[in-house]
Every structure is written in C-alpha cells, then in structure tokens.
Design a protein around this motif. Structure first.
Motif, mmCIF file in Angstrom:
data_model
loop_
_atom_site.group_PDB
_atom_site.id
_atom_site.type_symbol
_atom_site.label_atom_id
_atom_site.label_comp_id
_atom_site.label_asym_id
_atom_site.label_seq_id
_atom_site.Cartn_x
_atom_site.Cartn_y
_atom_site.Cartn_z
ATOM 1 N N GLU A 159 2.150 -31.748 19.170
ATOM 2 C CA GLU A 159 3.592 -32.419 18.809
ATOM 3 C C GLU A 159 4.973 -31.448 19.228
ATOM 4 O O GLU A 159 5.763 -31.671 18.611
ATOM 5 C CB GLU A 159 4.191 -33.189 17.099
ATOM 6 C CG GLU A 159 2.775 -33.930 17.023
ATOM 7 C CD GLU A 159 2.988 -35.628 17.263
ATOM 8 O OE1 GLU A 159 4.120 -36.007 17.863
ATOM 9 O OE2 GLU A 159 1.709 -36.729 17.029
ATOM 10 N N TRP A 161 7.571 -32.496 20.508
ATOM 11 C CA TRP A 161 9.029 -33.936 20.460
ATOM 12 C C TRP A 161 9.139 -33.910 19.057
ATOM 13 O O TRP A 161 10.471 -33.617 19.006
ATOM 14 C CB TRP A 161 9.061 -34.924 21.120
ATOM 15 C CG TRP A 161 8.684 -35.172 22.654
ATOM 16 C CD1 TRP A 161 10.112 -34.328 23.608
ATOM 17 C CD2 TRP A 161 8.094 -34.742 23.608
ATOM 18 N NE1 TRP A 161 9.906 -34.552 25.129
ATOM 19 C CE2 TRP A 161 8.202 -34.682 24.623
ATOM 20 C CE3 TRP A 161 6.009 -35.480 23.535
ATOM 21 C CZ2 TRP A 161 7.445 -35.028 26.022
ATOM 22 C CZ3 TRP A 161 5.759 -35.359 24.370
ATOM 23 C CH2 TRP A 161 6.900 -35.625 25.783
ATOM 24 N N SER A 162 8.716 -33.575 18.537
ATOM 25 C CA SER A 162 9.142 -33.325 16.588
ATOM 26 C C SER A 162 10.137 -33.079 16.613
ATOM 27 O O SER A 162 10.480 -31.120 16.715
ATOM 28 C CB SER A 162 7.791 -33.264 15.684
ATOM 29 O OG SER A 162 7.193 -32.558 15.391
ATOM 30 N N LEU A 164 12.784 -32.065 18.301
ATOM 31 C CA LEU A 164 13.878 -31.907 18.861
ATOM 32 C C LEU A 164 15.192 -33.411 18.885
ATOM 33 O O LEU A 164 14.351 -34.478 19.334
ATOM 34 C CB LEU A 164 13.099 -31.669 20.727
ATOM 35 C CG LEU A 164 11.917 -30.614 20.453
ATOM 36 C CD1 LEU A 164 11.694 -30.762 22.100
ATOM 37 C CD2 LEU A 164 13.628 -29.231 20.158
ATOM 38 N N ALA A 169 14.680 -32.767 24.001
ATOM 39 C CA ALA A 169 13.905 -33.041 25.002
ATOM 40 C C ALA A 169 13.553 -32.562 26.669
ATOM 41 O O ALA A 169 12.421 -32.646 26.576
ATOM 42 C CB ALA A 169 13.440 -34.946 24.115
ATOM 43 N N LEU A 172 12.738 -29.724 27.166
ATOM 44 C CA LEU A 172 10.871 -29.720 27.212
ATOM 45 C C LEU A 172 10.340 -30.171 28.362
ATOM 46 O O LEU A 172 9.252 -29.495 28.965
ATOM 47 C CB LEU A 172 10.860 -30.842 25.316
ATOM 48 C CG LEU A 172 9.001 -30.087 25.183
ATOM 49 C CD1 LEU A 172 8.243 -28.871 25.981
ATOM 50 C CD2 LEU A 172 8.690 -31.121 24.435
ATOM 51 N N THR A 190 1.024 -35.989 21.210
ATOM 52 C CA THR A 190 2.114 -36.816 20.665
ATOM 53 C C THR A 190 1.649 -38.167 19.903
ATOM 54 O O THR A 190 0.798 -39.496 20.485
ATOM 55 C CB THR A 190 2.600 -37.125 21.530
ATOM 56 O OG1 THR A 190 4.330 -37.860 20.814
ATOM 57 C CG2 THR A 190 2.870 -37.640 23.330
ATOM 58 N N GLN A 195 7.512 -41.062 25.265
ATOM 59 C CA GLN A 195 8.287 -40.471 25.878
ATOM 60 C C GLN A 195 6.661 -39.793 26.666
ATOM 61 O O GLN A 195 7.208 -39.296 27.769
ATOM 62 C CB GLN A 195 7.790 -39.208 24.711
ATOM 63 C CG GLN A 195 8.589 -37.717 25.142
ATOM 64 C CD GLN A 195 9.964 -37.976 24.325
ATOM 65 O OE1 GLN A 195 10.578 -38.674 23.166
ATOM 66 N NE2 GLN A 195 11.392 -38.130 25.633
#
Ligand code: ADP
Length: 325
Positions: A159, A161-162, A164, A169, A172, A190, A195
């Motif tokens: 995960e 992106w959690s 961000l 993002a 990343l 994810t 995304q």
C-alpha cells in the motif's frame, strides 16, 4: 523471461479464517506488478509470506529463480511493510544511512546514497531533523529510501500510496518507473485500482483470499474489450426511439446500462455471445438510427474487477484494523 517471483498454491489461515486461499501468480523480472483487491482480500498476508514474516500453511514461494523466502532472498528484497516503522528519535539522514549499512553497504556508500535519496525525495531541509518531527507523508518517503537504498532486485511495497498527497504520489510513480527502467522488479499492493492502472505492466487481482484474474494489463484489457461493451450516443430523440427496437433484440444485446460517470454517451450495451459490434452497427444503421457515438469500450481495471466478482465483493469486506478485534 525468468521470474522475479513465483507463488504457487499458497494458503494462509488465521484460526478458521482463510486469509489466502490457494493463490498462484508469477512476476516476470523487470516489470511493475500490482496485487490488487479490496481491503481484507489477503494482499498484505501474501506479501508477508513472500518476506518470510509469516509462513504459509501450504504452497510454495520461489524468489529470484530458486531462493526461498528469508535468508539469502531477504538481501535481494527491499520491503515497505504495511505497518510502517522507523526509529522516531533518529535523524533522517542517519536513519537512511543506518538502514543502508544494515543491508550491506559500506558506511561511506550508505551515507552517499542516503544524501542522494534525501535530495531526490525533496527532503533536504529535513535531513538533520528527527524522524518524529516529519509529517506522515514525509516519514513515508524516508521509509521508501530505507527500502530502496541497497538497490534490491525485487522491491515490494505494501500500500505505498497510503498517506501520500498527490504530489508525493507522482514522486512515487517516478521512482517506480526508474526502478523498472533499471531492469529491476517492483511488486506492490493496493486497493486503489485507478492509481495502479497508471503504472502496472501486470496484475494479480484477488478478492476474499482467492485469485480473480492475473496477467499482463494489456492482455486483460484486450480480452475485456473483445467481450463487447459498446458506448452509444443518439443523434436526437427520434434516433433514441428507433434504437430501442434494435437494442431489445436479445440476439444482439444482452444488457443495457447507463454510461460510466463522466461519459457523454447515452448508454452502454453488452453484446450478446455470438454477435459483434459490426452486426450491432449494421442493425442500428439499417433501422435508420442517427448515431452521435459508437465506440467499443475498453473497461477500466475497476470495471473489469466488478464484472468478475460483483459489486458487493469489490468493496471492503473487513477492514484490516478489525483484524485483532
Ligand atoms: P489486505 O492486505 O488485502 O487488506 P490482509 O492480508 O491484511 O488483507 O488480511 C486478509 C484477512 O486476514 C483479513 O480478513 C484480515 O482481517 C485477516 N488477518 C490478517 N492478518 C491477521 C492476523 N495476524 N490475525 C488474524 N487475522 C488476520
């Protein structure tokens, strides 16, 4: 192409609950691979087994052509776990350097790379701050650096992106692209299909511990497009009325549904088995239907997922934070 990872028939139970239920997939080297699914699907549990944090009850995991989880394999992996953990009182630069040394870099090399990552991730002004002084998003970037500093062949991000914001993002996504360009492999999990869709080469989608589908994104999309959803737009009200008779023909159309949110089509239809879009087009033109739009729809990953498992299974079943309740 040789594999970065092969997971075969892996099972993990917690008490009576089967969290991962016979999941198999292969991650070729040099790709960005997403394990996708709603919360509680079994993604983190799968990644934990690959990282030897927990052992599977059944099945086999092979890393980088032959290694078993743990031991030697661990040195070739960079892992961002779901439960983030840094030493809060350490200075940012020392934290990243320390993790580099732990993973086998010399002190000077670790320091050099640490500096490069700090600059790359826009953390320069925080280098001498304690980790605990940083926002959650910034701490997450520090943790990326700690997972990536030894340039592992296989990068595993749970995960990522959690926590961000959209700018981070993007950062990343850029870092993931750089790793891919360097020929290394990224495996991430994810629940955010939108995304993931922007950066993956291939995916394994799971729900309720079981694989729903896997493969290269372009193959999955091509197959789903061929399954035949057509977006239609009518030239005027007369066309709409004339079209109704054609769309009622079950030999052509099995389902009629509203357009996707934000789409300017009037409706979407699913073609019947044994027909194709050309036959529908001929029937519509033959009935004198004025068309403003006629387009084979390539569904999003989320739509493909919902089509395969149903809308109910596509939303969170059980939140991870409930797991200890
Ligand atoms: P995801 O990462 O897809 O959100 P998880 O792998 O975290 O899913 O969890 C899968 C299921 O296993 C969930 O129902 C979760 O509550 C349960 N689970 C995960 N870890 C444990 C654990 N240590 N003890 C008991 N149940 C767990």
């Amino acid at each position: 192409m040789s594999n970065a990872l092969a997971v075969r028939g892996v099972v993990k139970k917690f008490g009576n609950h089967v969290a991962v239920d016979g999941v198999s997939f292969e991650v070729p080297r040099g790709v960005v691979y997403g394990i996708l699914g709603p919360n509680g699907a079994g993604k983190s549990t799968t990644l934990r087994m690959i990282n030897d944090i927990i052992a599977p009850d059944a099945g086999e995991i092979t890393i980088l052509d032959g290694m078993k989880p743990g031991g030697d394999a661990a040195r070739h992996i960079g892992y961002l776990p779901e439960e983030r953990g840094l030493y809060p009182k350490m200075h940012v630069i020392d934290m990243i350097t320390f993790m580099g040394e732990l993973r086998g870099l010399s002190a000077s090399e670790a320091k050099k790379r640490s500096g490069q990552w700090i600059e790359r991730l826009g953390l320069s002004q925080w280098a001498k701050n304690k980790v605990q002084d940083l926002s959650k998003g910034m701490q997450q970037k520090v943790q990326f650096a700690t997972a990536l500093i030894h340039e592992p062949a296989l990068v595993i991000l749970d995960e990522p992106w959690s926590g961000l914001d959209p700018i981070n993002a993007e950062v990343l996504a850029d870092v993931v692209e750089e790793i891919r360009k360097a020929g290394r492999t990224v495996l991430f999990s994810t629940h955010g299909m939108e995304q993931a869709e922007k950066i993956v080469d291939a995916v394994c989608i799971i729900a309720r511990g079981q694989k729903v589908l896997d493969g290269r994104l372009k193959d999955i999309k091509r197959a789903a497009t061929a399954e035949g959803i057509v977006a239609l737009g009518w030239a005027d009200d007369r066309a709409r009325e004339a079209a109704e008779r054609v769309l009622a023909d079950k030999a052509l159309v099995v389902e009629q549904r509203p357009p996707r949110p934000g789409d300017v089509a009037d409706c979407e239809v699913k073609l019947a088995d044994g027909t194709d879009s050309q036959k529908l087009l001929s029937a519509l033109l033959g009935a004198g239907v004025g068309l403003r739009r006629f387009e084979l729809v390539t569904p999003t990953l989320h739509q493909i997922f919902v089509d395969k498992v149903g809308a109910a299974a596509a939303v969170a079943e059980r939140r991870p934070e409930d797991r200890h309740a």
